[in-house]
Design an enzyme around this catalytic site. Structure first.
Site, PDB file in Angstrom:
ATOM      1  N   LEU A  12       0.767  -1.096   0.363  1.00 20.11           N
ATOM      2  CA  LEU A  12      -0.154   0.644  -0.032  1.00 20.11           C
ATOM      3  C   LEU A  12       0.875   1.344   0.049  1.00 20.11           C
ATOM      4  CD1 LEU A  12      -2.444  -1.133   2.529  1.00 20.11           C
ATOM      5  CD2 LEU A  12      -3.001  -0.790   0.186  1.00 20.11           C
ATOM      6  N   VAL A  15       1.593   3.542  -4.948  1.00 24.41           N
ATOM      7  CA  VAL A  15       0.432   3.091  -5.778  1.00 24.41           C
ATOM      8  C   VAL A  15      -0.556   2.296  -5.664  1.00 24.41           C
ATOM      9  CG1 VAL A  15       0.445   1.025  -8.349  1.00 24.41           C
ATOM     10  CG2 VAL A  15       2.212   3.084  -7.936  1.00 24.41           C
ATOM     11  N   ALA A  17      -2.322   3.025  -2.471  1.00 31.64           N
ATOM     12  CA  ALA A  17      -2.964   3.649  -1.851  1.00 31.64           C
ATOM     13  C   ALA A  17      -3.681   4.441  -3.110  1.00 31.64           C
ATOM     14  CB  ALA A  17      -2.419   4.973  -0.848  1.00 31.64           C
ATOM     15  N   GLU A 131       0.421  -4.522 -16.563  1.00 37.80           N
ATOM     16  CA  GLU A 131       0.517  -3.776 -17.558  1.00 37.80           C
ATOM     17  C   GLU A 131       1.645  -2.459 -17.177  1.00 37.80           C
ATOM     18  OE1 GLU A 131       0.933  -1.508 -20.984  1.00 37.80           O
ATOM     19  OE2 GLU A 131      -1.159  -2.543 -21.327  1.00 37.80           O
ATOM     20  N   GLU A 192      15.437   8.227  -6.875  1.00 34.35           N
ATOM     21  CA  GLU A 192      16.266   7.457  -5.486  1.00 34.35           C
ATOM     22  C   GLU A 192      17.527   7.985  -5.101  1.00 34.35           C
ATOM     23  OE1 GLU A 192      14.398   5.152  -4.707  1.00 34.35           O
ATOM     24  OE2 GLU A 192      12.630   4.815  -6.587  1.00 34.35           O
ATOM     25  N   LYS A 207      12.803  -3.127 -18.116  1.00 37.08           N
ATOM     26  CA  LYS A 207      11.419  -3.203 -19.057  1.00 37.08           C
ATOM     27  C   LYS A 207      11.580  -3.480 -20.033  1.00 37.08           C
ATOM     28  CE  LYS A 207      10.066   0.679 -15.779  1.00 37.08           C
ATOM     29  NZ  LYS A 207      10.758   2.233 -16.225  1.00 37.08           N
ATOM     30  N   GLY A 304       4.926   7.682 -10.905  1.00 31.81           N
ATOM     31  CA  GLY A 304       3.576   8.255 -10.275  1.00 31.81           C
ATOM     32  C   GLY A 304       2.604   7.416  -9.760  1.00 31.81           C
TER      33      GLY A 304
END
Lengths: 439, 439
Positions: A12, A15, A17, A131, A192, A207, A304
């Protein structure tokens, strides 16, 4: 209306939350478009008492995601824990073994264990959707798996790390150094505290490895990606690029060649007037080149809380609309047991244009020597720019070469030969050029 | 493996022939990824003897698409006939009534009868897929219907007509007039002999009307779209745009406002450094702005046999993977009977920036008069450029104004007042400015 789809969310953070909030706020609309309600019935996170701006009353709390996967009253296990090993891996396996659909945003997990997990899901007829794992909110996985079916791909490339793109954009726009931009990115939460993983290209590689498998049908091979980060890029490179009609982006590129599949992550010169060159800041972009469609480019937020949650939400609604017995889209584009071995193309045989920046002592014959070394290696030049750093006689001189398409091996040999001549000041800078098909 | 999916193709023009060829050439790969074979069992076209480079042996030929829809041994009816009425409409209805899934690339048909057809399909639990109808090969329909579920949209806009974009691109790059570029486009097959439908914006309007319904959940309202074509755009506009940091594109825009939904197709100034400004030639682009994801932009081929066939193929494989009883994605994003009435926002109340180019006689006080008329209507100006056409005293002078965000009504009133002063030479040029959210 069918029974509600029961969701368990592991993790949580930002993302998780966001996702929980959206599922609660949009429950009516979602029920209409999916033909059934979607309900969060279980969550798992470290700190039970943290205020996340979400009402978790009536939702079963698990301290351990693995326990939630094994015992939670859920249909879908959403993994937002992160990390390639440990809890994330264990909980996803537990969920699949129990017969739950799984959604994950975890690129590291898929890069390491994607094929195994896909097999597990496919043996059980389960969906494993991800995704959010590649390019955040951009629906590139769906585009490849569902829209471009039947296309043969030749190349996939993209800007898949917002931190790097943010730094490169600010360097160019404000003339700041790499170090200053990195600090600024850290201050704003775009990088970071230890930024290595982003700026050295590892995140992009994770990715890319997933995309490569999706478009070329080969085993995931994250350890065989050629990797070069952006920490080495200077303002001088960025300005020289601009003068020559290019912009520098950190690209991940996978490409089919005669000798195998190239996978590479490196700073790249893209033409200034190409669409991808305009993708600024933390925004991501992925281009797919294929034989039937041509080129498809998708641009959008790569990270985000909300953008990532939007991708997870799409995955959830796909599951909500599916029914037992429906043919599932293969997790990795083709059934996992049919993936081919990865045949790696060597970087030495990469073909493309090169930008080469050399700083040399200002003495007669140097320019001719450089030109000769290039010619000796059959490298033909598109442009040559020579400029004095400050105009003073005797000061080092910068020479910038842009080559026509040539073999990497030739470039390495030519540069090694130049180094051997003893007139170089500092290390040569070599940046590969990538040209979109359509521009 | 499930039974083969039987396809009937109505219309064997460029797209139909491409599709048939691809389905035959890629049958093995498609069978693997769909879990069942896909077979063309029937076709219908006008001329039976024409060589289309496809082997049609063993496929039942129908002279009439309606007959194929009613009697063909098919599961899916693919409509590539075109036209809003007549054969296309009749055959699609016949197919749906009979219980066949339908795929169409026909924007005119959907713009006119989309809601009715969606109702028919939904009542029968059938799929009506139309990825190729909007922006050709770009999978925007899937993105809205499946990836961005749960998002509330604020604006959708795009370059959706390749002919117009081709003409505007060549005008700028080569300094040619509109008329010359149009002729060139016709010669190359990018424009029809009668190009009205493309260059006056009707084609874009058809596509926009479908997108508007998808993103805002309102009835299709193609006749309530504000329409302005590109035939009026001069080289002077294009050059002036460039000098001021803009490029001119024909955009279709649908936007939620306080007074309703704006739908408009018109030449538009977009910032030179925006991603969409780099979309050149016949390429299309669609941007989706929504509250959870942010902005997603997709760029790709908007027309052409193969690109369109690729979109149809995605629709076919979606059907091949679906199973009876599965919850279908609502045709228009939400169930057709739940679409809301279209509440039209008036163009007079459109808010945005404006580019205004005036040619005036060279006499004292004109500049002040123009500035006064703007101020009288509370229009604040971002920039003002005055230049003499050829520097000769007494020659007409060009004045270019760029406004800050203002109301269209104010612009119209100010320009009417300026016209009344009698110093204008020719008609004023007014072009709306559109700014992407992220650039």
């Amino acid at each position: 209306m069918a029974d509600a789809l029961k969701i368990g969310i592991a993790g949580l953070g930002t993302v998780g939350a966001s996702l929980a909030r959206i599922l609660q706020q949009r429950s009516n609309e979602l029920a209409v478009s999916c033909g059934r309600a979607i309900r969060i019935t279980a969550v798992s996170a470290r700190d039970r008492n943290k205020d996340r701006g979400v009402d978790l009353s009536g939702i079963t709390w698990f301290d351990d995601p693995v326990e939630m996967a094994e015992k939670g009253d859920i249909d879908v296990f959403v993994e937002l824990v992160g990390g390639a090993e440990g809890t994330a891996d264990n909980s996803v396996r537990a969920a699949l073994k129990r017969g739950l659909h799984v959604i994950t945003a975890n690129k590291a997990l898929l890069a390491r264990h994607g094929v195994e997990l896909a097999k597990l899901a496919e043996e059980k007829g389960l969906l494993l959707n991800y995704e959010a794992a590649v390019a955040g909110g951009i629906p590139v996985i769906k585009a490849v798996r569902e829209s471009l079916t039947g296309n043969n791909f030749s190349r996939v490339y993209g800007i898949m790390n917002g931190t790097c793109n943010y730094i490169l954009t600010r360097m160019e726009k404000e003339g700041l150094t790499f170090e200053n931009c990195l600090k600024e990115a850290q201050r704003l939460g775009y990088a970071e505290a230890d930024p290595t993983f982003d700026i050295e290209g590892n995140d992009t590689a994770h990715k890319l490895s997933i995309l490569t498998t999706l478009v070329f049908g080969s085993q995931i091979a994250v350890d065989e990606i050629y990797l070069e980060g952006i920490s080495n890029i200077s303002i001088e490179d960025i300005h020289a690029a601009r003068d020559l009609g290019f912009r520098i982006k950190l690209l991940g590129v996978a490409q089919r060649t005669e000798t195998g599949i190239e996978q590479r992550v490196h700073p790249t010169m893209v033409p200034l007037d190409s669409v991808i060159a305009q993708v600024d800041g933390v925004t991501n972009a992925v281009a797919l080149e294929s034989d039937i469609l041509g080129e498809l480019l998708m641009v959008g937020p790569g990270a985000g809380g909300n953008a990532t949650a939007s991708a997870v939400l799409g995955d959830i609604t796909d599951i909500a609309k599916s029914r037992p017995g429906a043919q599932q889209v293969p997790v990795l584009g083709r059934p996992a047991h049919l993936l081919e071995p990865y045949r790696q193309a060597q970087m030495r045989s990469h073909e493309g244009g090169y930008f080469i920046r050399l700083t040399v002592v200002d003495r007669a014959g140097v320019f001719a020597s450089i030109a000769t070394k290039m010619a000796d290696n059959n490298i033909s030049l598109e442009s040559i720019v020579q400029r004095s750093e400050n105009g003073a006689a005797g000061a080092p001189v910068t020479i910038i070469l842009v080559t026509h398409a040539t073999m990497e091996d030739a470039v390495r040999k030519a540069v090694a030969a130049i180094k051997g001549e003893g007139y170089l000041v500092g290390e040569p800078q070599i940046i590969r050029i990538e040209r979109p098909k359509t521009a």
